[in-house]
Design an enzyme around this catalytic site. Sequence first.
Site, PDB file in Angstrom:
ATOM      1  CG  PHE A 149      46.366 -91.846 -60.533  1.00 34.29           C
ATOM      2  CD1 PHE A 149      47.116 -91.326 -59.486  1.00 34.29           C
ATOM      3  CD2 PHE A 149      45.378 -91.039 -61.086  1.00 34.29           C
ATOM      4  CE1 PHE A 149      46.904 -90.041 -59.015  1.00 34.29           C
ATOM      5  CE2 PHE A 149      45.161 -89.755 -60.621  1.00 34.29           C
ATOM      6  CZ  PHE A 149      45.926 -89.250 -59.579  1.00 34.29           C
ATOM      7  CG  ASP A 185      39.219 -94.772 -62.665  1.00 33.85           C
ATOM      8  OD1 ASP A 185      38.761 -93.925 -63.465  1.00 33.85           O
ATOM      9  OD2 ASP A 185      39.994 -94.483 -61.735  1.00 33.85           O
ATOM     10  CE  LYS A 218      41.656 -86.958 -65.225  1.00 30.30           C
ATOM     11  NZ  LYS A 218      41.922 -85.824 -64.334  1.00 30.30           N
TER      12      LYS A 218
END
Length: 745
Positions: free
Chosen positions: A146, A231, A260
């Site tokens: 993801f 990532d 984030k």
Amino acid sequence: MTAKKIAPPQEFVGIEAQYCARNYHPLPVVVDHARDCLVWDVEGREYIDMMSAYSAVSHGHLHPRLVAAAHRQLERVAVTSRAYYGTTLGPFLEKLCTLAGFDRALPMNTGAEAVETAIKAARRWGHRVKGIADGQAEILVARNNFHGRTTTVISASSEPDYRAGFGPFTPGFRWFDFGDMASVRAAATIETCAVLIEPIQGEAGIVLPPAGFFAELRDWCTRERVLLILDEVQSGLGRTGRWFAFEHEHIRPDGLILGKALGGGLLPVSAFLADDAVMDVFNPGSHGSTFGGNALAAAVGLEALRVMEDEHLVARSAVLGTHLLARLRAVQAQAGPLIRAVRGRGLWAGVEIDPAQASARELVERLAQHGVLSKETHETVIRFAPPLTITTALLDRALDAFEAVVLEKRRELAINSGAPALPEPVAGVVAPADGVSARVNPDPAAPHLLMSPPDHFEVAYSINPWMNPDQWSLDARRLSRDAQAGWAALKATYESLGAQVVVKPAARGLPDLVFTANCAVVLDGKALLARYLREERAGEEAHGRHMFEQLQARGEIDSLHRTPEGVYFEGAGDAIYDAGRGLMWMGYGQRSCRAAHHTVEQVFGIPTLPLELVDPRYYHLDTCFCLLSGGEIVYHPAAFTGEGRAQIRALAGRQLIEAPLEDAEHLGVNSVCIGRDVVMCHCSSGLRAQIEARGYRVHVVPLGAFNRSGGAAYCLTLTLNNRYRGRAAGVPHPRLPEPGERRAA
């Protein structure tokens, strides 16, 4: 004053359902406000946030320092675009690059934008540097990944729900199985320019890689001239108990994607980081973002990094993550077939539910009814990722609720008994020192202690408030006899409790050698030697080094280490190893430098939490902080700053025992715990009652002469067989930078 009328939750749910696209399936909780780890709905019900917005709220909701930083910047300028220079972007990226160890960063907004940036960089690098034909560069991606929701990014996804109906897809991606190097090699072609991968697959259910996979992947990428891009939008910035999850794997990527938590839970802030060899593929006009790197985002991002450092959130994540996983596995042992697996690292865990027994969604909704917010993924995994600011007490409240929900469901399913107990982990094989030979200790749990006799002990100078050379000179003979008797009684007590004691030779002219704890700290066979601040003790450095060289020659110590020149460190007196929490507590401010905690982390690869000592009477951590074998901590609060007390309370929770002034002033806190026995030089009736109520036996050994010079049981003792990972692991740990130093490539 009329109270503000709040609409019922159904009204908010209805409006959102009517006007918002149905691309999410929220829980039926209408959030009104939040602070730190707590959230309140519109009806005033309180919830513990165990999701932290998919790690975006790692600092807790509305952290006051971040809100203040945003407010300050909002009064100056927020957005100008990158058409001009500003005062906040440069300092922010300098801090970020220094922490992560890369030359440059390209700021963006969302995590998906940063992933897109990395993809563009990799493809252009493949063409311009590796020589792949333009438009032919391919990127290898893991199945079940993801990386975001943009059209290019979902083109790299193997998840049907993310792709259905959104084609045609962007070409240039090839898939391999996460954790399988044979699959990586099979997917590669001569057009492969990069591997884009999560260190831990988050949306897939908190899936960890097999041991050694990333080291092998790193070596393969280097040999094949392929970029390794990680990532870490969710896993980075402390979530897994390290600044970056790749540090667990002892590798360094070629590119790093962050997001984030970088925005402190206030703003979308992301970045792609790499060295010049990769980042130089960009030139003015080749990539950009109107909002990327804006002044407001940079100000908040910089403060977010500073807060993470100042509040030791990475170490807290490591410590509380160990507690989180232990408790979840305890629930798993009771749950029978309801829970298939518990996976995680740091404050990031996934609990896999057997879909034949229940859906993860059902349990998450029940958990919300118990006042805990979480979220399911793929209908089978419940995620737990609380803010890194959470305390042990609050974490236990949330886990108590989870346990209640699981056991309630188990009763409904009529599961009569829990699953068999989980097997105990196998400890590493250790060959501890015994002062004579390198024989294996028959009881690895038995302490292996180093002590130096007080053959030449005297108080010849004054370097702490307890020392009084005048008193010693008036009655030196009696005080010397007192010291000899106390030391012998302490050694005999240790041996009666099963400890093996190695005697370190004394040396004339070095009276403080008797305080053996200050000469080093030993963990996993590595000795970090002292570097004394006070010149009166400088002569002890060579003596201690010589003794440890002898232990190393016999194979009882594996390696010797020092702090950098000018970084003072007084051994186990200021570095107390906490096996249960997987943490090194460190004192600084009077005899040891705060920067020494970087060396502790470098040498031992263990999270280290520095605590400032502010009372000159408690100049070493061991004078005011004692760790018991069950994880309880005896401490004297007045020795620490308010921030330090808060850190101790947050991690110790109900295991904290406050030592009164009477015991602290007699150095009673300077104690040694051997199993369920606590060896102290003084213990008031009140403190004794607290310790014995926890199931310990107290042994008081008077150490008057040593007390008069500022020491007691712990000062006189150095443990040689502390184990964190176990010496058999033999894995080198990456070097962490000194403050202001770029991480080495």
